[in-house]
Write a protein that holds these residues in place. Structure first.
Motif, PDB file in Angstrom:
ATOM      1  N   PRO A  24      12.888  52.642  52.191  1.00  0.00           N
ATOM      2  CA  PRO A  24      13.397  53.224  50.647  1.00  0.00           C
ATOM      3  C   PRO A  24      13.181  54.836  50.699  1.00  0.00           C
ATOM      4  CG  PRO A  24      11.191  51.917  50.836  1.00  0.00           C
ATOM      5  CD  PRO A  24      11.930  51.749  52.200  1.00  0.00           C
TER       6      PRO A  24
ATOM      7  N   GLY B 155      14.086  48.603  38.003  1.00  0.00           N
ATOM      8  CA  GLY B 155      13.748  49.773  38.810  1.00  0.00           C
ATOM      9  C   GLY B 155      12.594  50.478  37.901  1.00  0.00           C
ATOM     10  N   GLU B 156      11.973  51.622  38.528  1.00  0.00           N
ATOM     11  CA  GLU B 156      10.780  52.057  38.039  1.00  0.00           C
ATOM     12  C   GLU B 156      11.529  53.302  37.279  1.00  0.00           C
ATOM     13  OE1 GLU B 156       6.963  51.295  40.208  1.00  0.00           O
ATOM     14  OE2 GLU B 156       8.358  52.118  41.790  1.00  0.00           O
TER      15      GLU B 156
ATOM     16  N   SER C 198      14.537  55.815  38.032  1.00  0.00           N
ATOM     17  CA  SER C 198      15.591  55.301  38.965  1.00  0.00           C
ATOM     18  C   SER C 198      17.243  55.294  38.672  1.00  0.00           C
ATOM     19  CB  SER C 198      15.399  53.646  39.326  1.00  0.00           C
ATOM     20  OG  SER C 198      15.391  52.991  38.258  1.00  0.00           O
TER      21      SER C 198
ATOM     22  N   LYS D 212      18.348  53.605  36.054  1.00  0.00           N
ATOM     23  CA  LYS D 212      19.190  52.577  35.414  1.00  0.00           C
ATOM     24  C   LYS D 212      19.498  52.724  34.105  1.00  0.00           C
ATOM     25  CE  LYS D 212      14.448  50.590  34.398  1.00  0.00           C
ATOM     26  NZ  LYS D 212      13.676  52.056  34.449  1.00  0.00           N
TER      27      LYS D 212
ATOM     28  N   HIS E 226      11.766  47.434  33.791  1.00  0.00           N
ATOM     29  CA  HIS E 226      10.937  47.637  34.724  1.00  0.00           C
ATOM     30  C   HIS E 226       9.879  46.690  35.180  1.00  0.00           C
ATOM     31  CE1 HIS E 226       8.472  48.446  31.196  1.00  0.00           C
ATOM     32  NE2 HIS E 226       7.618  48.390  31.873  1.00  0.00           N
TER      33      HIS E 226
ATOM     34  N   VAL F 263      18.393  45.593  42.055  1.00  0.00           N
ATOM     35  CA  VAL F 263      17.230  46.390  42.285  1.00  0.00           C
ATOM     36  C   VAL F 263      17.717  47.913  42.479  1.00  0.00           C
ATOM     37  CG1 VAL F 263      15.143  47.020  43.453  1.00  0.00           C
ATOM     38  CG2 VAL F 263      15.774  44.703  43.192  1.00  0.00           C
TER      39      VAL F 263
ATOM     40  N   HIS G 130      16.773  52.062  42.984  1.00  0.00           N
ATOM     41  CA  HIS G 130      15.801  52.858  43.710  1.00  0.00           C
ATOM     42  C   HIS G 130      16.553  54.117  43.616  1.00  0.00           C
ATOM     43  CE1 HIS G 130      12.727  54.205  46.525  1.00  0.00           C
ATOM     44  NE2 HIS G 130      12.087  54.219  45.193  1.00  0.00           N
TER      45      HIS G 130
ATOM     46  N   TYR H 272      11.932  48.327  49.513  1.00  0.00           N
ATOM     47  CA  TYR H 272      11.443  48.590  48.312  1.00  0.00           C
ATOM     48  C   TYR H 272      11.429  47.502  47.274  1.00  0.00           C
ATOM     49  CZ  TYR H 272      11.444  50.543  43.456  1.00  0.00           C
ATOM     50  OH  TYR H 272      11.075  50.875  42.315  1.00  0.00           O
ATOM     51  N   THR H 273      12.347  46.657  47.402  1.00  0.00           N
ATOM     52  CA  THR H 273      12.030  45.322  46.509  1.00  0.00           C
ATOM     53  C   THR H 273      10.739  44.518  46.889  1.00  0.00           C
ATOM     54  OG1 THR H 273      14.478  45.004  46.988  1.00  0.00           O
ATOM     55  CG2 THR H 273      13.252  43.200  45.629  1.00  0.00           C
TER      56      THR H 273
ATOM     57  N   LEU I 265       7.984  46.347  45.327  1.00  0.00           N
ATOM     58  CA  LEU I 265       8.016  46.441  44.014  1.00  0.00           C
ATOM     59  C   LEU I 265       7.253  44.913  43.534  1.00  0.00           C
ATOM     60  CD1 LEU I 265       8.960  47.872  41.595  1.00  0.00           C
ATOM     61  CD2 LEU I 265      11.020  46.791  41.446  1.00  0.00           C
TER      62      LEU I 265
ATOM     63  N   ASP J 126       3.967  53.536  36.285  1.00  0.00           N
ATOM     64  CA  ASP J 126       4.887  52.356  37.011  1.00  0.00           C
ATOM     65  C   ASP J 126       4.163  51.384  37.666  1.00  0.00           C
ATOM     66  OD1 ASP J 126       7.543  53.205  36.128  1.00  0.00           O
ATOM     67  OD2 ASP J 126       7.490  54.737  37.655  1.00  0.00           O
TER      68      ASP J 126
END
Lengths: 392, 577
Positions: free
Chosen positions: A12, B56-57, B60, B62, B234, B248, B250, B271-272, B275, B487
């Motif tokens: 990431p 997403g946080e 991100s 979204k 989120h 997702v 990011h 990342y997923t 999360l 977050d």
């Protein structure tokens, strides 16, 4: 066929993707910039406000060095040049042999008197060249009332010649010199008046906003009573009460005091509002829970957050002071001769005849007032917008 | 870039169901010194009757992506590339190329695509009745006269399950509760029978029980009208409860896309996984694992008895008796030394007022608080100003908002050191060293102490706030929604930090939160508050797994479960009182 972008093989990313607009200039890290740096940063992006700031600075410098900048002394009158029109500054003169050379000069007047109406009229006479120089010796004055000098930035080379770049008034006094000396008085009356307002306004506003309750109620009612008074008649009354025997300087101070006594209310309300807003902020509660005394909360936590706002409000209050002084002097109850202010100059332009025949006496002082007031307002607006650099 | 073969196969099958397709959408925003690529090559497909969750946080991209679907883009932004294809009988319409003020776009906005915002209070006008606002939306998109539109509005309000719709239609926004407002917003979005519903964090501002009802309603409406829905959130719990497919996001990219089951059970992108880990982590009681071996001492450190706060019961100055509200009603509890006590409740349950009364920043109307420090027990309610100051050194507060609670005009050193300066225990070099030590304790680089708060992220600011609370070696820390503004991944970090600090220092926590999972993760015992009353008090495990009171049951069951194979919220127990 649609491809689904999944970047599952990659680690990431750690930050949002950006492209700098100016690749050469690395974005400076503002992490350890204090509030004034941030305020300046935000303010400097408002071009109009920055220009206005320079205009104000220019007027202040003019006021500060009035004696040197003025081509003459404000009270020197020449009865033979009453209501003389402005002269143009020329740069080149043509010699007898036809060659032109650089020489700062103004062209002189020839005066004609209309035999029927006895009215004087001036005609520019191109033959009559008055050489003008920089840093010439002219009328003697006392610089800042401290030491004698006679150097003028711009003036006729020959002391007995005349140069009226903005024309003269009805007594034959140089309008430019008077305007420059008036700048000093008009600019300073705003500053002095606002300082008094500031002290009153901040103290009473802070008390009102921090303690609330009865203190707040009393102060707010006083403010309401004061702001409900019709100002012009009140000024008239107070100014009329000034004894005629007082020196012009005393009158000057009393006038500032009168103007500022009514100017602090707006400031006090602004400060109170800010205090109310800040009192509920979490960081103020945190400071109280840290054990800070009330005085410490006010001076260490609340006031530093307020100073930039106060600065902006003060800047916006200055032009009202200047306008008030101008109004009072124009009505003839403010400053009196021999003190020169923009309002005093405008007093000369009260009758239709002057406006028709010698309009420069209205245009220049009024223009100075308008430009200053506008500049202060633009500057104040810019400061107000920049005063809280932390909001999104 | 990777395309899973079975996913392509499935997309091909269902292509006629696709109502909106986003192809390689990129959004750029011009900032002061740089261009922010808020969305990069985003590909999405919205299918009839299906819910796509964009998760997403914060930051991100979204929300901007979702708004771009309706061509709503801030002034400094622009579509840098890609297409937004709205399927139509006559062929596809590319929304990305439509004129900003064109008729076509306006008829799509609110016509074919409905939008629900996060904040129902600010998206409804306070000066018009609910009805007139919906009637306006109805008439914008269909030729109806006023009385027909009104009938339609009442029908819409009935569909969103607002009781007495024919009366409520003439009420104003302020007469509606948060949940009702959101229902009204949904009715407005449905006004023109859209094919697509975009819901931007529709329940973030709502309590869990209201959230469950609203999500339930949206889901049912979407299915009965077979709309395509894009839900932005989120909260992985919400995703698990309502999503069919998940994207997702990011830092502007869709890092992973798949069915809800794939995302939750076989996440591929790091990342997923992260999360999900931080979400799932909060489903357990970490405190049970970190607790010191010896059971928490029975020694009581703070006790509250019959605390009550009544607002507004004073007589008006004209003699009339004004409206009184019991914010906290007869609450008693004990906090034991070394214990973490959680106080949970929905908004308006009085939990924050209770916390403030313990510190006496809000004066209790009646009741006592007793603090058992090193010396003799202190009656907090009777303390003088000076005594209160000493008490505040031992009982500290950590605030909710990491932005408002730090003075932006002071450096971190001054902020963290302020309590020490006031207490005049340290100065000069010693003070500086202590601040450095505190920053290290909360996991920040001590070299950063010359910097101002604006240089730090939300999570880092909260660490600074914790360092300030720890400066005076307190006995108790009251954390008021200390993780609510963060977050989910940061939230877990902060909670772990607090637990590790607790291990090292002799501390007790009172943790006030609306978030049951956070309390469960962090606390030994939990007190549940409802309408000012303490409803139930028990161990964290008992409250979360075997609640006794009806209200607690409904509260716990309304919490979304981050497991799509075991949806909790949709089978919740309801509480009527």
């Amino acid at each position: 066929m649609m491809t689904v972008h999944t970047f599952i093989d990659e680690e990431p990313e750690t930050g949002p993707s950006t492209t700098p607009l100016k690749p050469s200039k690395a974005t400076s890290d503002m992490g350890d910039a204090n509030q004034w740096t941030l305020i300046w940063y935000k303010f400097s992006r408002n071009k109009l406000a920055v220009v206005s700031g320079f205009v104000i600075l220019f007027f202040c410098l003019v006021g500060l060095f009035a004696e040197v900048l003025a081509p003459s002394v404000p009270d020197a009158s020449r009865p033979q040049f009453t209501n003389a029109p402005p002269q143009n500054l020329g740069f080149f003169v043509t010699d007898a042999d036809g060659s032109s050379r650089f020489q700062l000069h103004v062209t002189g007047y020839t005066m004609e008197v209309d035999p029927a109406s006895l009215r004087r009229s001036y005609v520019v006479d191109p033959e009559q060249i008055v050489p003008v120089g920089l840093f010439v010796q002219g009328a003697p004055y006392k610089m800042w009332g401290l030491f004698d000098a006679n150097i003028h930035l711009l003036g006729p080379v020959n002391h007995d010649d005349t140069m009226y770049l903005l024309g003269t008034d009805r007594l034959g006094r140089d309008l430019l010199s008077r305007l420059i000396h008036g700048t000093r008085i008009s600019m300073s009356i705003g500053l002095v008046g606002v300082s008094i307002s500031l002290v009153l306004g901040v103290i009473l506003g802070a008390l009102s906003g921090f303690y609330g309750g009865v203190v707040d109620t009393v102060i707010q009612r006083v403010i309401e009573v004061i702001s409900s008074m019709p100002t012009i008649p009140l000024w008239l009354g107070l100014a009329a009460a000034i004894p005629l025997t007082w020196s012009p300087l005393m009158v000057y101070f009393i006038i500032t005091l009168i103007v500022s006594l009514f100017g602090w209310t707006g400031l006090a309300r602004e400060v109170r509002g800010r205090f109310f807003a800040l009192r509920g902020e979490d960081f103020v509660t945190a400071a109280k829970l840290d054990g800070s005394s009330e005085r410490r909360v006010i001076f260490r936590h609340i006031l530093p957050s307020l100073t930039s706002h106060i600065l902006a409000v003060v800047t916006l209050a200055l032009p009202t002071m200047i306008v008030a002084e101008t109004a009072l002097s124009f009505l003839g109850i403010g400053l009196k001769a021999p003190i020169v202010s923009w309002g005093v100059l405008l007093q000369e332009a009260q009758n239709v005849r002057t406006i028709a025949n010698a309009s420069w006496q209205l245009v220049w002082p009024a223009g100075a007032v308008v430009v200053t007031v506008l500049a202060y307002n633009f500057l104040g607006d810019g400061l107000r917008d920049a005063a809280d650099p932390y909001e999104a | 870039m990777l395309t899973s073969p079975e996913m392509t196969a499935r997309t091909a099958d269902l292509d006629e169901d696709v109502v909106l397709e986003v192809q390689d959408l990129s959004l750029d925003f011009r900032l002061r010194t740089e261009v922010l690529h808020a969305a990069r090559n985003v590909n999405l497909k919205l299918r009839r009757g299906k819910t796509l969750c964009l998760v997403g946080e914060s930051g991100s991209g979204k929300s901007v992506t979702a708004r771009a679907l309706m061509h709503i883009i801030d002034r400094n932004g622009a579509i840098a590339g890609g297409r937004i294809l709205l399927k139509d009988q006559k062929g596809d319409i590319d929304i990305a190329t439509l004129d900003e003020r064109g008729k076509e776009l306006l008829s799509i906005r609110g016509g074919r695509i409905g939008l629900i915002f996060q904040e129902p209070m600010s998206s409804l006008s306070p000066v018009h009745t609910i009805g007139s606002q919906i009637i306006e939306a109805v008439r914008l998109h269909s030729r109806m006269n006023k009385s027909e539109a009104r009938e339609r509005t009442i029908d819409l309000l009935r569909q969103v399950e607002i009781p007495n719709p024919d009366k409520m239609v003439d009420r104003y926004t302020f007469e509606f509760s948060g949940g009702m407002r959101q229902r009204a917003m949904i009715a407005m979005a449905l006004a023109s029978d859209p094919d697509i519903l975009i819901a931007d964090e529709p329940t973030t501002a709502l309590d869990v029980t209201t959230q469950a009802e609203i999500l339930d309603l949206i889901k049912r409406l979407q299915e009965s009208r077979s709309m395509a829905m894009l839900l932005i959130t989120h909260d992985m719990g919400v995703v698990a409860e309502v999503a069919d497919e998940v994207a997702v996001m990011h830092f502007g990219r869709i890092v992973e896309f798949g069915s809800v089951d794939e995302i939750f059970y076989t996440p591929k992108h790091a990342y997923t996984q992260r999360l999900l880990d931080s979400t799932v982590k909060l489903e357990q009681n970490r405190r049970a694992a970190t607790r010191v071996e010896t059971p928490v001492g029975q020694e009581i450190i703070l006790s509250a008895r019959n605390l009550t706060k009544v607002y507004g019961a004073t007589k008006g100055w004209l003699g009339g008796k004004s409206f009184a509200l019991k914010a906290v009603d007869d609450v008693s509890f004990d906090l034991r030394a070394g214990e973490n006590l959680g106080i949970v409740g929905e908004s308006g349950s009085g939990k924050t007022t209770l916390g403030r009364m313990l510190l006496r920043t809000v004066e209790p109307t009646s009741g006592d608080v007793t603090f058992f420090g090193q010396e003799a027990p202190v009656e907090v309610t009777g303390l003088s100003k000076r005594g209160l100051r000493d008490f505040h050194r031992q009982v500290r507060l950590v605030f909710q908002d990491p932005f408002a609670s730090l003075n932006p005009r002071m450096t971190v050193r001054d902020i963290v050191g302020d309590p020490l300066v006031v207490a005049s225990t340290l100065s000069g070099k010693a003070l500086d060293d202590r601040v450095a030590e505190l920053l290290e304790l909360v996991g920040l680089d001590p070299a950063m102490r010359e910097r101002y708060p604006h240089a730090f992220s939300g999570g880092q600011r909260q660490r600074i706030g914790i360092a300030r609370a720890l400066a005076l070696d307190p006995r108790i820390i009251i954390a008021d929604e200390a993780t609510a503004a963060l977050d989910v991944s940061i939230r877990a970090q902060i909670l772990d930090l607090l637990l590790s600090i607790q291990k090292r220092l002799d501390l007790s926590f009172i943790f006030i939160s609306h978030d049951i999972s956070v309390v469960r993760y962090f606390c030994d015992r939990v007190a549940v508050m409802h309408r000012g009353k303490l409803v139930e008090l028990g161990t964290a495990e008992q409250i979360c797994t075997a609640p006794r009171e009806a209200y607690t049951k409904s509260l716990i069951s309304a919490v979304p479960n981050p497991d799509p194979r075991n949806k909790r919220m949709m089978h919740r127990t309801r509480f009527r009182a």
